[in-house]
Design a protein around this motif. Structure first.
Motif: not given
Length: 87
Positions: A16, A10-12, A40, A4, A7-8
């Motif tokens: 990264r 990869q989406e943001r 964040e 998870e 995935q976060i």
């Protein structure tokens, strides 16, 4: 690292990018994935996205614009004074 979290990241891409520059976050998130909001928050501060940083950017831009306007006014006054009367 947990799926998870991967995935976060990869989406943001900005997160990264931040985590690659601050590798201690790999360990923190592996141990406690609930620290994503803190990540964040730190990333936003790092990239200058907090409200005080944005206000400062706007103030700096406005100051630059005001300075340019003053320079233009002085330049026009100097040119008008150097030309003298037109007749």
């Amino acid at each position: 690292m947990r799926v998870e979290i991967q995935q976060i990241l990869q989406e943001r891409p900005e997160l990264r990018h931040y985590i690659r520059q601050h590798p201690n976050w790999y360990r923190k998130l592996s141990r406690d994935p609930s620290q994503i909001p803190l990540l964040e928050k730190e990333a936003n501060q790092f990239f200058g996205r907090t409200l005080p940083q944005r206000v400062e950017k706007v103030q700096n831009s406005l100051g630059l614009v005001m300075m340019m306007m003053e320079m233009l006014k002085m330049g026009q006054a100097t040119v008008a004074g150097a030309q003298g009367p037109s007749q």
